[in-house]
Design an enzyme around this catalytic site. Structure first.
Site, PDB file in Angstrom:
ATOM      1  N   LYS A  15       0.833  -1.200   0.000  1.00  0.00           N
ATOM      2  CA  LYS A  15       0.000   0.000   0.000  1.00  0.00           C
ATOM      3  C   LYS A  15       0.877   1.263   0.000  1.00  0.00           C
ATOM      4  CE  LYS A  15      -4.039  -1.908  -0.190  1.00  0.00           C
ATOM      5  NZ  LYS A  15      -3.598  -3.276  -0.544  1.00  0.00           N
TER       6      LYS A  15
HETATM    7  C1  PLP Z   1      -9.772  -2.125  -1.720  1.00  0.00           C
HETATM    8  C2  PLP Z   1      -9.156  -2.966  -0.658  1.00  0.00           C
HETATM    9  N1  PLP Z   1      -9.839  -3.196   0.474  1.00  0.00           N
HETATM   10  C3  PLP Z   1      -9.321  -3.940   1.472  1.00  0.00           C
HETATM   11  C4  PLP Z   1      -8.070  -4.508   1.367  1.00  0.00           C
HETATM   12  C5  PLP Z   1      -7.547  -5.355   2.469  1.00  0.00           C
HETATM   13  O1  PLP Z   1      -6.393  -4.841   3.069  1.00  0.00           O
HETATM   14  P1  PLP Z   1      -5.360  -5.820   3.807  1.00  0.00           P
HETATM   15  O2  PLP Z   1      -4.521  -6.481   2.775  1.00  0.00           O
HETATM   16  O3  PLP Z   1      -4.571  -4.883   4.673  1.00  0.00           O
HETATM   17  O4  PLP Z   1      -6.171  -6.765   4.612  1.00  0.00           O
HETATM   18  C6  PLP Z   1      -7.325  -4.302   0.210  1.00  0.00           C
HETATM   19  C7  PLP Z   1      -5.997  -4.913   0.051  1.00  0.00           C
HETATM   20  O5  PLP Z   1      -5.461  -5.079  -1.019  1.00  0.00           O
HETATM   21  C8  PLP Z   1      -7.880  -3.512  -0.839  1.00  0.00           C
HETATM   22  O6  PLP Z   1      -7.225  -3.303  -1.979  1.00  0.00           O
END
Ligand code: PLP
Length: 395
Positions: free
Chosen positions: A186
């Site tokens: 991210k």
């Molecule tokens: C749009 C979106 N929501 C939620 C998530 C979930 O995040 P995490 O990987 O920190 O659980 C991601 C991860 O790629 C995402 O792109």
């Protein structure tokens, strides 16, 4: 997305502070932690940066979604409207809350179309989870006023859009709760981590308790704390928070670099015939993690994605064929394959996902390519990229 590209002494120093004290837990141990509170400090600084009253840091963006749904009262049998272009965590978090995901079309913002949201509302709709995809915004003002008018909870998934804004207001702060991800790919990263933000005191208290086994966090004796609600463990460790704290302090530098690189590419591509760009309701607020563009039809987009890759233009994603980000290939959801029976399967209003058709979303996604913007590119590398793209896209 690029926070990891600029790890340095700042991250090392924050992690070293934690290792020196030996306190990896975010609560308590006041006497030995030498006043290092990495998670708490991150929360205070992120809330300030986003202009919001409360922030709670947690173990992932997926955890943030689960926490937000719980704190906003979304549970068994409730319907939640989501887009089909998102990450699998959208439907996973809704299903694990016992609720039912309902898919509504996106438009050329690559995010939920407000008209499709309205058409998807039913008497069971409890919430809309708008997902600000690929670094930029949905038509969040329109969706917010629709939710207000209809009395539906708005939750924002800004996991891919940390630092982006709409008309000067941070994405994630329009809804009752906003969610961010700090996973390893991210804009900024904790290694693994996430956060919820809100201006609502009561939702914040519920979120904080839910994310830590229902603890009320009152007093200084954890063992004596009360449990106003049943919760779970979505805590982040001080080590992860330490990495994230150093990264958060670099956010504005990262955004400035991304915006500069993206602007050079977009300006050059503006003269390519047959290329159009993603609709951005407020281009100045784009975090510029991606440059998303459209070709005239599916055939030319598919060919362009192949040719860009062949010409060494890396980081160009053709989402329409992607297993994680678009509904078309979510075969496990379509067949409701899970480790154990899901609560949603008990409800007769749970849709048969193998029959969900979203031709308007297909028409957008089939033509779209998103190019990742990197921090480490030199001016020569950007020039080289432009000339390779010109060769491929203007053939
Ligand atoms: C749009 C979106 N929501 C939620 C998530 C979930 O995040 P995490 O990987 O920190 O659980 C991601 C991860 O790629 C995402 O792109």
């Amino acid at each position: 997305m690029p926070g990891f590209e600029i790890f340095g002494d700042e991250e090392r120093k924050q992690v070293q502070d934690v290792l020196d004290t030996g306190v990896l837990f975010r609560y308590g141990f006041d006497a030995v932690r030498q006043d290092h509170w990495k998670a708490k400090t991150f929360e205070r600084e992120l809330a300030e940066r986003m202009g919001v009253a409360h922030c709670h840091l947690c173990s992932s963006g997926t955890a943030a979604l689960s926490i937000a749904l719980a704190a906003c009262g979304v549970g068994a049998g409730d319907e939640v409207i989501v887009p089909p272009f998102t990450f699998v965590a959208s439907f996973e978090s809704i299903l694990t809350a016992g609720a039912v995901p309902v898919f509504a079309d996106i438009d050329e913002t690559l995010c939920l179309d407000p008209r499709a949201v309205e058409a998807g509302l039913s008497s069971r709709t409890k919430a809309v989870v708008v997902v600000h995809m690929c670094g930029a915004m949905a038509r969040i003002d329109e969706i917010q006023s629709l939710c207000d008018r209809k009395g539906v909870v708005l939750i924002e998934d800004a996991c891919q859009s940390v630092g982006a804004s709409f008309n000067g207001k941070a994405l994630g702060t329009f809804g009752r709760m906003g969610c961010y991800s700090f996973d390893p790919v991210k804009t900024i990263t904790c290694g693994e981590g996430g956060a919820v933000v809100t201006n609502d005191d009561q939702r914040y208290e519920l979120a904080h308790a839910f994310a830590d086994h229902g603890h009320d966090h009152i007093g200084s004796d954890r063992g004596a704390e009360q449990h106003p609600i049943i919760g779970y463990n979505y805590r982040i460790s001080e080590l992860n928070a330490a990495v994230g704290l150093a990264q958060l302090r670099k956010l504005d530098t990262i955004l400035a670099m991304q915006r500069e690189h993206k602007s050079a590419l977009k300006t050059a591509m503006g003269s390519f015939p047959n290329i159009s760009f993603r609709c951005l309701p407020d281009e100045a607020g784009d975090s510029a993690t991606f440059l998303s563009f459209m070709l005239p039809d599916e055939k030319s987009a598919r060919q362009a994605a192949r040719d860009l890759n062949g010409a060494g233009v890396d980081g160009c994603f053709y989402w329409y064929d992607n297993n994680w980000h678009y509904l078309k290939k979510w075969h496990h959801l379509k067949q409701m394959k899970s480790a154990a029976k899901l609560p949603a399967q008990l409800f007769d209003h749970c849709p048969d996902y193998s029959r969900v058709e979203l031709p308007r979303s297909d028409a957008v996604m089939a033509r779209t390519i998103s190019m990742q913007i990197k921090l480490g590119w030199t001016a020569e590398q950007i020039e080289q990229r432009i000339s390779r793209m010109k060769e491929v896209l203007t053939r």
